[in-house]
Design a protein around this motif. Structure first.
Motif, PDB file in Angstrom:
ATOM      1  N   VAL A  41     -43.733  -0.965 -95.873  1.00  0.00           N
ATOM      2  CA  VAL A  41     -43.420   0.677 -95.587  1.00  0.00           C
ATOM      3  C   VAL A  41     -44.153   0.698 -96.381  1.00  0.00           C
ATOM      4  CG1 VAL A  41     -42.883   2.820 -96.067  1.00  0.00           C
ATOM      5  CG2 VAL A  41     -41.080   1.376 -94.752  1.00  0.00           C
ATOM      6  N   ARG A  42     -45.682   1.288 -96.708  1.00  0.00           N
ATOM      7  CA  ARG A  42     -46.655   1.383 -97.818  1.00  0.00           C
ATOM      8  C   ARG A  42     -47.153   2.115 -98.085  1.00  0.00           C
ATOM      9  NH1 ARG A  42     -53.213   0.682 -95.811  1.00  0.00           N
ATOM     10  NH2 ARG A  42     -52.402   2.298 -94.947  1.00  0.00           N
ATOM     11  N   TYR A  43     -45.602   3.279 -99.359  1.00  0.00           N
ATOM     12  CA  TYR A  43     -45.729   3.823 -99.913  1.00  0.00           C
ATOM     13  C   TYR A  43     -46.445   4.306-101.090  1.00  0.00           C
ATOM     14  CZ  TYR A  43     -43.663   8.039-101.901  1.00  0.00           C
ATOM     15  OH  TYR A  43     -42.413   8.947-102.346  1.00  0.00           O
ATOM     16  N   ARG A  44     -47.046   5.732 -99.972  1.00  0.00           N
ATOM     17  CA  ARG A  44     -48.393   6.001-101.236  1.00  0.00           C
ATOM     18  C   ARG A  44     -47.714   7.420-101.210  1.00  0.00           C
ATOM     19  NH1 ARG A  44     -51.725   5.489 -95.468  1.00  0.00           N
ATOM     20  NH2 ARG A  44     -49.928   5.164 -94.586  1.00  0.00           N
ATOM     21  N   PRO A  45     -47.526   7.361-102.582  1.00  0.00           N
ATOM     22  CA  PRO A  45     -46.792   8.807-103.215  1.00  0.00           C
ATOM     23  C   PRO A  45     -47.781   9.938-103.277  1.00  0.00           C
ATOM     24  CG  PRO A  45     -46.533   7.059-104.749  1.00  0.00           C
ATOM     25  CD  PRO A  45     -47.077   6.464-103.648  1.00  0.00           C
ATOM     26  N   LEU A  46     -49.103   9.558-104.215  1.00  0.00           N
ATOM     27  CA  LEU A  46     -50.362  10.283-104.497  1.00  0.00           C
ATOM     28  C   LEU A  46     -51.715  10.827-102.765  1.00  0.00           C
ATOM     29  CD1 LEU A  46     -50.900   8.787-107.909  1.00  0.00           C
ATOM     30  CD2 LEU A  46     -49.562  10.441-107.341  1.00  0.00           C
ATOM     31  N   TRP A  47     -50.910  10.076-101.701  1.00  0.00           N
ATOM     32  CA  TRP A  47     -51.378  10.606-100.640  1.00  0.00           C
ATOM     33  C   TRP A  47     -51.473  12.301-100.177  1.00  0.00           C
ATOM     34  CZ3 TRP A  47     -50.588  12.184 -95.749  1.00  0.00           C
ATOM     35  CH2 TRP A  47     -50.801  12.337 -94.801  1.00  0.00           C
ATOM     36  N   ASP A  48     -52.824  12.368-100.647  1.00  0.00           N
ATOM     37  CA  ASP A  48     -52.889  13.733-100.867  1.00  0.00           C
ATOM     38  C   ASP A  48     -53.814  14.236 -99.620  1.00  0.00           C
ATOM     39  OD1 ASP A  48     -52.995  16.923-100.889  1.00  0.00           O
ATOM     40  OD2 ASP A  48     -54.310  16.554-102.914  1.00  0.00           O
ATOM     41  N   SER A  49     -53.131  14.474 -97.740  1.00  0.00           N
ATOM     42  CA  SER A  49     -54.582  14.806 -97.337  1.00  0.00           C
ATOM     43  C   SER A  49     -53.086  16.014 -96.590  1.00  0.00           C
ATOM     44  CB  SER A  49     -54.518  13.186 -95.877  1.00  0.00           C
ATOM     45  OG  SER A  49     -55.085  12.961 -96.677  1.00  0.00           O
ATOM     46  N   PRO A  50     -53.687  16.932 -96.889  1.00  0.00           N
ATOM     47  CA  PRO A  50     -52.573  17.918 -95.608  1.00  0.00           C
ATOM     48  C   PRO A  50     -52.769  18.491 -94.807  1.00  0.00           C
ATOM     49  CG  PRO A  50     -54.395  19.100 -97.223  1.00  0.00           C
ATOM     50  CD  PRO A  50     -53.709  17.937 -97.883  1.00  0.00           C
ATOM     51  N   LEU A  51     -52.005  19.290 -93.893  1.00  0.00           N
ATOM     52  CA  LEU A  51     -51.996  19.663 -92.679  1.00  0.00           C
ATOM     53  C   LEU A  51     -52.380  20.992 -92.512  1.00  0.00           C
ATOM     54  CD1 LEU A  51     -51.725  18.167 -89.784  1.00  0.00           C
ATOM     55  CD2 LEU A  51     -49.801  19.981 -89.942  1.00  0.00           C
ATOM     56  N   ASN A  52     -53.529  20.950 -91.779  1.00  0.00           N
ATOM     57  CA  ASN A  52     -54.709  22.301 -91.723  1.00  0.00           C
ATOM     58  C   ASN A  52     -54.448  22.613 -90.289  1.00  0.00           C
ATOM     59  OD1 ASN A  52     -56.951  22.055 -93.935  1.00  0.00           O
ATOM     60  ND2 ASN A  52     -57.273  20.126 -93.090  1.00  0.00           N
ATOM     61  N   ARG A  53     -52.978  23.548 -90.845  1.00  0.00           N
ATOM     62  CA  ARG A  53     -53.523  24.845 -89.493  1.00  0.00           C
ATOM     63  C   ARG A  53     -54.047  25.334 -88.278  1.00  0.00           C
ATOM     64  NH1 ARG A  53     -47.589  25.335 -89.256  1.00  0.00           N
ATOM     65  NH2 ARG A  53     -48.084  25.191 -86.819  1.00  0.00           N
ATOM     66  N   GLY A  54     -54.049  25.413 -87.421  1.00  0.00           N
ATOM     67  CA  GLY A  54     -55.141  26.127 -86.467  1.00  0.00           C
ATOM     68  C   GLY A  54     -56.544  24.931 -85.543  1.00  0.00           C
ATOM     69  N   PRO A  55     -56.972  25.689 -85.417  1.00  0.00           N
ATOM     70  CA  PRO A  55     -58.291  25.227 -84.080  1.00  0.00           C
ATOM     71  C   PRO A  55     -58.803  24.201 -85.259  1.00  0.00           C
ATOM     72  CG  PRO A  55     -58.297  27.419 -84.200  1.00  0.00           C
ATOM     73  CD  PRO A  55     -57.043  27.387 -84.889  1.00  0.00           C
ATOM     74  N   VAL A  56     -59.420  23.082 -84.929  1.00  0.00           N
ATOM     75  CA  VAL A  56     -60.747  22.601 -85.962  1.00  0.00           C
ATOM     76  C   VAL A  56     -61.584  23.100 -85.297  1.00  0.00           C
ATOM     77  CG1 VAL A  56     -61.484  19.774 -85.593  1.00  0.00           C
ATOM     78  CG2 VAL A  56     -59.662  20.036 -84.946  1.00  0.00           C
ATOM     79  N   PRO A  57     -62.748  23.256 -86.938  1.00  0.00           N
ATOM     80  CA  PRO A  57     -63.377  24.157 -87.182  1.00  0.00           C
ATOM     81  C   PRO A  57     -64.490  22.416 -85.955  1.00  0.00           C
ATOM     82  CG  PRO A  57     -62.764  23.444 -89.439  1.00  0.00           C
ATOM     83  CD  PRO A  57     -62.091  22.427 -88.051  1.00  0.00           C
ATOM     84  N   GLU A  58     -65.362  23.392 -85.811  1.00  0.00           N
ATOM     85  CA  GLU A  58     -66.705  22.790 -84.877  1.00  0.00           C
ATOM     86  C   GLU A  58     -67.711  22.211 -85.234  1.00  0.00           C
ATOM     87  OE1 GLU A  58     -68.818  26.296 -82.580  1.00  0.00           O
ATOM     88  OE2 GLU A  58     -67.122  26.868 -81.356  1.00  0.00           O
ATOM     89  N   ARG A  59     -68.083  22.152 -86.530  1.00  0.00           N
ATOM     90  CA  ARG A  59     -68.562  21.327 -87.446  1.00  0.00           C
ATOM     91  C   ARG A  59     -67.609  19.548 -87.292  1.00  0.00           C
ATOM     92  NH1 ARG A  59     -66.500  20.677 -92.337  1.00  0.00           N
ATOM     93  NH2 ARG A  59     -64.502  22.580 -92.935  1.00  0.00           N
ATOM     94  N   LEU A  60     -66.529  19.772 -87.345  1.00  0.00           N
ATOM     95  CA  LEU A  60     -65.681  18.988 -87.589  1.00  0.00           C
ATOM     96  C   LEU A  60     -65.498  17.981 -85.945  1.00  0.00           C
ATOM     97  CD1 LEU A  60     -62.873  19.218 -90.642  1.00  0.00           C
ATOM     98  CD2 LEU A  60     -65.095  18.084 -90.521  1.00  0.00           C
ATOM     99  N   PRO A  61     -66.192  16.560 -85.733  1.00  0.00           N
ATOM    100  CA  PRO A  61     -65.226  15.654 -84.770  1.00  0.00           C
ATOM    101  C   PRO A  61     -64.177  15.031 -84.605  1.00  0.00           C
ATOM    102  CG  PRO A  61     -66.907  14.187 -86.186  1.00  0.00           C
ATOM    103  CD  PRO A  61     -66.905  16.055 -86.752  1.00  0.00           C
ATOM    104  N   VAL A  62     -63.310  15.274 -83.808  1.00  0.00           N
ATOM    105  CA  VAL A  62     -62.063  14.810 -83.721  1.00  0.00           C
ATOM    106  C   VAL A  62     -61.863  13.501 -83.158  1.00  0.00           C
ATOM    107  CG1 VAL A  62     -59.509  14.675 -82.685  1.00  0.00           C
ATOM    108  CG2 VAL A  62     -60.894  16.863 -83.386  1.00  0.00           C
ATOM    109  N   GLN A  63     -61.262  12.361 -84.640  1.00  0.00           N
ATOM    110  CA  GLN A  63     -61.404  11.029 -83.961  1.00  0.00           C
ATOM    111  C   GLN A  63     -60.788  10.575 -83.981  1.00  0.00           C
ATOM    112  OE1 GLN A  63     -65.716  11.008 -84.788  1.00  0.00           O
ATOM    113  NE2 GLN A  63     -64.649   8.516 -84.697  1.00  0.00           N
ATOM    114  N   GLN A  64     -59.770  11.110 -84.262  1.00  0.00           N
ATOM    115  CA  GLN A  64     -58.218  10.544 -83.934  1.00  0.00           C
ATOM    116  C   GLN A  64     -57.138  11.664 -83.525  1.00  0.00           C
ATOM    117  OE1 GLN A  64     -55.638   9.319 -87.457  1.00  0.00           O
ATOM    118  NE2 GLN A  64     -55.946   7.636 -87.293  1.00  0.00           N
TER     119      GLN A  64
END
Length: 223
Positions: A41-64
């Motif tokens: 387990v690579r524990y990353r307590p300071l990892w800060d990537s919140p989940l954005n609800r709603g559709p992905v903005p058109e300007r952003l490609p979905v890579q994953q």
């Protein structure tokens, strides 16, 4: 040896297994799933990537496209690439390819290749912002999609075309999954959101705390 003992104790806590019985740092009884596959387990307590609800903005490609994949008892399937020293657990899914029509197509393809999963009813939970796209060749800002899906079948383990050997497949509760992914508080919040989906959409139960299990090599018959 002290390191092996500490690692076995840590895995026993994460995996909700009974007391670990060791001799010279090695298990003398049945080897728990996390130890069997050398899960790290690579524990990353300071990892800060919140989940954005709603559709992905058109300007952003979905890579994953990764998904919380639920079996009928409410647990989640995790995959890990086993190695001689460690294996990093991941949600099923992967990189969106140009041949994929949608991110859901990516999920179905990758889940079948990695874990031999048959999925249905994928639900988009939201997306995580990736500012640099470094792991995709520095493509720049992009979105990493998070979904939930229902598992209708788990086939026999097969060789993953990307690695040349089978992936380990594990069953864990959403809370255990968040701890294994090491995403810190944002991951715990994402796990709670994901856990609401099978109850609301498919009437699946909330799983009780239990030991993390290996999916048998021959697969599982799901009712």
């Amino acid at each position: 040896m002290d390191g092996q003992i500490m690692l076995a104790a840590y895995r026993a806590r994460l995996g909700n297994t009974a007391t670990a019985h060791l001799a010279d740092g090695r298990h003398i009884l049945d080897v728990p799933a996390l130890d069997h596959h050398h899960v790290h387990v690579r524990y990353r307590p300071l990892w800060d990537s919140p989940l954005n609800r709603g559709p992905v903005p058109e300007r952003l490609p979905v890579q994953q496209a990764w998904a919380w994949c639920f079996v009928p008892d409410g647990r989640v399937v995790l995959v890990a690439d086993p190695g001689p020293r460690s294996a990093q657990p991941m949600l099923p899914g992967g990189t969106v390819e140009k041949t994929d029509g949608t991110a859901e197509d990516t999920l179905h393809r990758e889940a079948a290749e990695e874990a031999q999963l048959t999925l249905t009813d994928p639900v988009r939970l939201g997306w995580v912002f990736d500012e640099t796209g470094a792991v995709y060749g520095a493509v720049g800002p992009n979105a990493r999609l998070r979904l939930a899906a229902r598992v209708t079948g788990i086939g026999p383990a097969t060789v993953n075309p990307a690695t040349g050997h089978p992936f380990a497949r594990l069953l864990a509760t959403p809370a255990q999954t968040a701890a294994l992914l090491g995403w810190g508080p944002p991951g715990a919040r994402q796990a709670r959101l994901a856990a609401e989906t099978p109850r609301e959409h498919w009437g699946l139960p909330t799983p009780r705390p239990a030991a993390i299990e290996k999916v048998p090599v021959e697969g599982m018959r799901l009712i």
